[in-house]
Write an enzyme that holds these catalytic residues in place. Sequence first.
Site, PDB file in Angstrom:
ATOM      1  N   CYS A 134     -12.402  28.860  38.612  1.00  0.00           N
ATOM      2  CA  CYS A 134     -12.205  28.353  37.180  1.00  0.00           C
ATOM      3  C   CYS A 134     -10.555  28.840  36.591  1.00  0.00           C
ATOM      4  O   CYS A 134     -10.367  29.908  37.687  1.00  0.00           O
ATOM      5  CB  CYS A 134     -13.287  29.056  36.129  1.00  0.00           C
ATOM      6  SG  CYS A 134     -12.821  30.924  36.431  1.00  0.00           S
ATOM      7  N   CYS A 167     -10.018  32.966  37.843  1.00  0.00           N
ATOM      8  CA  CYS A 167      -9.486  33.044  38.827  1.00  0.00           C
ATOM      9  C   CYS A 167      -8.045  33.193  38.605  1.00  0.00           C
ATOM     10  O   CYS A 167      -7.516  34.293  39.366  1.00  0.00           O
ATOM     11  CB  CYS A 167     -10.117  31.828  40.036  1.00  0.00           C
ATOM     12  SG  CYS A 167     -11.653  32.895  39.465  1.00  0.00           S
ATOM     13  N   CYS A 202       5.193   3.969  69.717  1.00  0.00           N
ATOM     14  CA  CYS A 202       3.558   3.040  69.835  1.00  0.00           C
ATOM     15  C   CYS A 202       2.664   4.913  69.837  1.00  0.00           C
ATOM     16  O   CYS A 202       3.186   5.568  69.213  1.00  0.00           O
ATOM     17  CB  CYS A 202       3.771   3.210  71.286  1.00  0.00           C
ATOM     18  SG  CYS A 202       3.875   3.835  72.155  1.00  0.00           S
ATOM     19  N   CYS A 223       4.016   7.912  71.130  1.00  0.00           N
ATOM     20  CA  CYS A 223       5.122   8.827  70.251  1.00  0.00           C
ATOM     21  C   CYS A 223       4.309   9.764  69.501  1.00  0.00           C
ATOM     22  O   CYS A 223       4.671  10.943  69.558  1.00  0.00           O
ATOM     23  CB  CYS A 223       6.002   8.081  69.382  1.00  0.00           C
ATOM     24  SG  CYS A 223       6.341   6.769  70.358  1.00  0.00           S
ATOM     25  N   ASP A 255     -30.345  17.642  45.089  1.00  0.00           N
ATOM     26  CA  ASP A 255     -30.084  18.634  43.684  1.00  0.00           C
ATOM     27  C   ASP A 255     -31.170  17.574  42.675  1.00  0.00           C
ATOM     28  O   ASP A 255     -31.185  16.627  42.482  1.00  0.00           O
ATOM     29  CB  ASP A 255     -29.524  18.880  43.447  1.00  0.00           C
ATOM     30  CG  ASP A 255     -29.231  19.991  42.039  1.00  0.00           C
ATOM     31  OD1 ASP A 255     -30.025  21.173  42.408  1.00  0.00           O
ATOM     32  OD2 ASP A 255     -28.441  19.611  41.410  1.00  0.00           O
ATOM     33  N   ASP A 282     -24.288  18.766  41.750  1.00  0.00           N
ATOM     34  CA  ASP A 282     -23.495  18.617  41.250  1.00  0.00           C
ATOM     35  C   ASP A 282     -22.953  19.480  40.617  1.00  0.00           C
ATOM     36  O   ASP A 282     -21.743  20.023  39.081  1.00  0.00           O
ATOM     37  CB  ASP A 282     -23.591  17.747  39.920  1.00  0.00           C
ATOM     38  CG  ASP A 282     -24.543  17.992  39.135  1.00  0.00           C
ATOM     39  OD1 ASP A 282     -25.260  18.961  39.420  1.00  0.00           O
ATOM     40  OD2 ASP A 282     -24.549  17.074  38.256  1.00  0.00           O
ATOM     41  N   ASP A 335     -24.462  24.565  43.422  1.00  0.00           N
ATOM     42  CA  ASP A 335     -24.516  23.619  44.715  1.00  0.00           C
ATOM     43  C   ASP A 335     -23.902  23.449  45.753  1.00  0.00           C
ATOM     44  O   ASP A 335     -23.731  23.559  47.392  1.00  0.00           O
ATOM     45  CB  ASP A 335     -24.511  21.940  44.592  1.00  0.00           C
ATOM     46  CG  ASP A 335     -26.208  21.635  43.753  1.00  0.00           C
ATOM     47  OD1 ASP A 335     -26.800  22.294  43.915  1.00  0.00           O
ATOM     48  OD2 ASP A 335     -26.006  21.110  42.692  1.00  0.00           O
TER      49      ASP A 335
END
Length: 809
Positions: free
Chosen positions: A14, A17, A82, A85, A498, A697, A701
């Site tokens: 967040c 931090c 090519c 390279c 989940d 989500d 998780d």
Amino acid sequence: MKKEVDFQITGMTCAACARRIEKGLNKMNGVHDANVNLALETSHIVYDAKSISPDDLKQKIQSLGYNVAIKEAEFDIEGMTCAACANRIEKKINRMAGVDHVSVNFALEKLQVAYHPEQTSTSEIKEAVQSIGYSFIEPNFAQEKEKNHRQATIEKQTARFLFSMILSLPLLWAMISHFSFTSFIWVPEAFINPWVQLALATPVQFIVGWPFYVGAYKALKNQSANMDVLVALGTSAAFFYSLYESIRSAFQGTHQAALYYETSAVLITLIVLGKLMEARAKGKSSEAIQKLMGLQAKEAVIERSGKQITVPISEVKVDDVVYVKPGEKVPVDGKIIEGTTALDESMITGESLPVDKTIGDTVIGATMNKNGFIKVKATKVGKETALSQIIRVVEHAQGSKAPIQRMADHISGIFVTVVVGIAVLTFLIWFFFVDPWNFTAALETFIAVIVIACPCALGLATPTSIMAGSGRAAESGILFKGGEHLEVTQTLDTIVLDKTGTVTKGEPSVTDVIAYANWTEDTLLQLAGSAEQQSEHPLARAIVDRMKERSLQAVHVDSFQADPGYGVEAHVDGHHLFIGTRKLLKKHHIKYEEGEASLTALEKQGKTAMLTAIDGQLAGIVAVADTIKATSNQAIARLKNQGLQVVMMTGDNKRTAEAIAKQAGIDDVIAEVLPEEKAAHIAVLQEQGKKVAMVGDGINDAPALATANIGMAIGTGTDVAMEAADITFMTGDLHAIADAIEYSKKTMRNIKQNLFWALAYNCIGIPVAAFGFLAPWLAGAAMAFSSVSVVLNSLRLQRIKIVREGVVL
């Protein structure tokens, strides 16, 4: 002495931090300024090199509980001709100290480098690339590259082709007349003259063909070989042998010289034509990025000092109030502070129906305001908006390499050297054995072998497919973060979902309140709701919402502590409160047998029932229900039809979890899982030999998403989950999982087709040329169009149609 350093930081969850890291760094002696960007997970630090070192800064960040990762940089490169390279640049950068990973995308002309900034810098990386003959497009022009630079390249190649074609046509005309079946074709006498042919061929060889000589020189100087070496070698052999024959015939007074001016000129013309068509096709393969960039609003109407003013989108700042009229694009990400409307979010999420929005709802930049006037408070601007993040993810995915490309890269790295060896061997065999002492026949086969072989098709086979496939997926709201994830997704056999916010809507509401002892429902709700105001969990919000619906006033909370997987503990209005599972009450030795029957009955109905204890005694039960998403049943059935095992994993008790799973059509359930145990359950499935995708989500998780073979984040979830995932869905519809697997399968099938034809073309073409069955100019034509055919096959992915329940996307 002031110096600057950038670090990539992981572990931030967040804005707090980021602020903590900034505060810690800025307190250090010798640090002049430290800025941390949460969205990009980067830090930029200005420090005094005499009193502090990058290692000191690194250790400080780590002491605060965060990880300092390698930094990533991306560059746009000019001059590659090519795949050899690209291979050469990768080898050069990989030898540098501090470089962790490097990837060069020949199709996109991009260089991606992961490096340790304390050991090397972007300027040193640039110097290394420039030292082997390549140049850079300046960063401020990068976004316009696809349009301006690509267009300039196309115009330049067109001019080269037209100039070369005009000079080559008379030579081709003269050559065709030499065939017996075309003897009736009239050819001007001048076109047969060796000196006229020399005059026509020389500008083609040394003006149009000069870039091939330059590229060949740079490659040989760096002890490597590329397509330029092949072209320069083959055409020079034809041109200078013809020049020798012209001079020899002039001294001997004869016009019967064996001339190959048309071979060198027509070869160069056809190769330039192939490059022109390739540039046009490659431009189309990056249309996804161009479309995304085109979605951005150019201007915004904002409120400053009580006045409405129109400013460029780059001048909008966080907390600015933006006015959005009907029919206009929302310029930035933000929250509605006034008005209601419906937004068309299809360009971002892939959802076709407009979404109703009102005060307090979030809006995404680049979405279209359909009918109402709204005022939006900007929360994210510039590179931090959702659209900018999407563009960054798609660019990264298109610039990355899939593991399947390793074989092609290895072949490309040694290809030119092998081909030159085969060509020389072919010349010797023809000259000494097949047609002894016939220099002309030996030279023709030598040139044919040289020019038919080209590593370009191999180099383009994988990246063009990834560009087209990931771009098409992005248009549907599915963001693959890299080519490796696009490849692995097709191998999945197990999908772990989940529950809350993934299978269900994630918008639970209170359905039952049962009070015990002397407590009333209102008092129970008031105390529980006051405590849960400190939590962001969906179940907590449901309790708070019900408290407000009953017009109950929140009371003072002295302390609050969440116990993940168990519940919460709080001191509210003089009472010691526990809200959560059976395990929570057992943990604190509180009896709850009186409520067991009601608890079981509620759980059998698919409701999440939470025990509430006040001052060490059971006080009641609060039951919350979360309905499954409308499309969950169809999407899960579709996954099963694809042969996938579908598992639901949740912290809910077994009865509730099984009831929800039954509604959604899921047979396998892992219930009562603590957040820290999710990753372990994923690992158990992997130990059984399964290829597992985790779909979630939430913050809890993230470890499981990172552990799974493929982590899939629902775009409606948290930023942390999206950062930990390999694939992000901009929509909450579970159909996106099956869509992603289909995109992966179709893209990988396309890559395999490209690689097969690129390899088959060379495996067949080189022997045919070596046996003398291919005229040099036909070999040149085949080589020129081999790359074009690969790119055109890749472009078919832009027309992928995904069918779900009769609806074609």
